[in-house]
Design a protein around this motif. Structure first.
Motif, short mmCIF file in Angstrom:
data_model
loop_
_atom_site.label_atom_id
_atom_site.label_comp_id
_atom_site.label_asym_id
_atom_site.label_seq_id
_atom_site.Cartn_x
_atom_site.Cartn_y
_atom_site.Cartn_z
N TYR A 14 30.56 42.29 51.81
CA TYR A 14 29.22 42.83 52.08
C TYR A 14 28.44 41.91 53.01
CZ TYR A 14 29.99 45.88 48.06
OH TYR A 14 30.49 46.82 47.19
N ALA A 15 27.62 42.52 53.84
CA ALA A 15 26.63 41.75 54.57
C ALA A 15 25.62 41.20 53.57
CB ALA A 15 25.93 42.62 55.60
N ASP A 16 25.00 40.08 53.92
CA ASP A 16 24.01 39.50 53.00
C ASP A 16 22.91 40.50 52.66
OD1 ASP A 16 24.15 36.12 54.38
OD2 ASP A 16 25.40 37.13 52.88
N TYR A 75 29.00 50.63 58.80
CA TYR A 75 28.20 49.87 59.75
C TYR A 75 26.90 50.63 59.97
CZ TYR A 75 32.56 47.43 60.75
OH TYR A 75 33.72 46.69 60.64
N ARG A 76 25.92 49.95 60.52
CA ARG A 76 24.67 50.64 60.81
C ARG A 76 24.07 50.12 62.11
NH1 ARG A 76 20.79 48.18 55.97
NH2 ARG A 76 20.50 46.10 56.87
N GLN A 77 23.29 50.98 62.72
CA GLN A 77 22.62 50.62 63.97
C GLN A 77 21.20 51.15 63.94
OE1 GLN A 77 24.67 51.78 67.57
NE2 GLN A 77 23.58 50.24 68.76
N ALA A 78 20.26 50.24 63.98
CA ALA A 78 18.85 50.60 64.03
C ALA A 78 18.43 50.70 65.49
CB ALA A 78 18.03 49.54 63.30
N GLU A 81 25.76 46.72 63.23
CA GLU A 81 26.09 45.60 62.35
C GLU A 81 26.89 46.08 61.15
OE1 GLU A 81 22.46 43.84 60.94
OE2 GLU A 81 21.92 45.59 59.74
N LEU A 82 27.68 45.15 60.64
CA LEU A 82 28.47 45.43 59.45
C LEU A 82 27.58 45.56 58.23
CD1 LEU A 82 31.24 45.43 57.87
CD2 LEU A 82 30.88 42.96 57.66
N VAL A 83 27.88 46.54 57.39
CA VAL A 83 27.22 46.66 56.10
C VAL A 83 28.18 46.26 54.98
CG1 VAL A 83 26.08 48.22 54.47
CG2 VAL A 83 25.73 48.51 56.94
N ALA A 84 29.35 46.88 54.96
CA ALA A 84 30.33 46.59 53.91
C ALA A 84 31.69 47.10 54.32
CB ALA A 84 29.91 47.24 52.59
N THR A 85 32.73 46.47 53.79
CA THR A 85 34.10 46.94 54.00
C THR A 85 34.85 46.93 52.68
OG1 THR A 85 34.93 44.73 54.51
CG2 THR A 85 34.22 46.09 56.38
N ILE A 86 35.88 47.76 52.62
CA ILE A 86 36.77 47.78 51.47
C ILE A 86 38.20 47.92 52.00
CG2 ILE A 86 36.43 50.28 51.13
CD1 ILE A 86 36.78 49.71 48.08
N THR A 87 39.07 47.01 51.58
CA THR A 87 40.43 47.02 52.09
C THR A 87 41.29 48.03 51.35
OG1 THR A 87 41.28 45.37 50.54
CG2 THR A 87 40.18 44.54 52.54
N THR A 121 16.56 51.47 57.43
CA THR A 121 16.56 52.64 58.30
C THR A 121 17.47 52.42 59.49
OG1 THR A 121 14.33 53.31 57.66
CG2 THR A 121 15.13 54.07 59.80
N ALA A 122 18.42 53.32 59.68
CA ALA A 122 19.41 53.19 60.75
C ALA A 122 20.32 54.40 60.74
CB ALA A 122 20.24 51.92 60.56
N VAL A 123 21.15 54.50 61.75
CA VAL A 123 22.28 55.42 61.72
C VAL A 123 23.44 54.66 61.10
CG1 VAL A 123 23.87 56.85 63.04
CG2 VAL A 123 21.47 56.67 63.75
N TYR A 124 24.04 55.25 60.08
CA TYR A 124 25.14 54.62 59.37
C TYR A 124 26.46 55.26 59.82
CZ TYR A 124 22.04 51.99 56.38
OH TYR A 124 21.10 51.10 55.92
N TYR A 125 27.39 54.39 60.19
CA TYR A 125 28.68 54.83 60.69
C TYR A 125 29.80 54.39 59.76
CZ TYR A 125 26.24 55.47 65.14
OH TYR A 125 25.37 55.86 66.13
#
Length: 117
Positions: free
Chosen positions: A59-61, A37-40, A46-52, A90-94
């Motif tokens: 993926y986010a668009d 996830y990332r937060q600007a 917001e979600l960026v991507a997930t893997i189960t 540009t953001a903090v990625y979590y």
């Protein structure tokens, strides 16, 4: 104690690449869905991507075609390969971990990604 430790962030020029890593401990990693996830500044996370746990990805668009999420269960680590970076990335990625076997969602401390134009 559950720990998610992100690394790999930094400053990169537009068009460049970065690979983020999320090292997990304290969980049965292979059972968890991993997410980035990332937060600007001034914006919601917001979600960026997930893997189960079955390696299905989502993926986010904004990430489709440029970012790739992956995992290595032997290393208890999830990755986010980011190519063709844009200033708006540009953001903090979590990193986050959740599972049907655990009621909690676990979060890392975040890693800063800055893309200069």
């Amino acid at each position: 104690q559950v720990q998610l430790v992100e690394s790999g962030g930094g400053l990169v020029q537009a068009g460049g690449s970065l690979r983020l890593s999320c090292a997990a401990s304290g969980i049965i990693f292979r059972l968890f869905r991993m997410g980035w996830y990332r937060q600007a500044p001034g914006k919601q996370r917001e979600l960026v991507a997930t893997i189960t746990s079955n390696f299905n990805t989502n993926y986010a668009d904004s990430a489709k075609g440029r970012f790739t999420i992956s995992r290595d269960n032997a290393k208890n680590t999830a990755y986010l390969q980011m190519n063709s970076l844009k200033p708006e990335d540009t953001a903090v990625y979590y990193c986050a971990a959740d599972s049907d076997y655990d009621t909690r969602t676990y979060w890392g401390q975040g890693t800063q990604v800055t893309v200069s134009s």
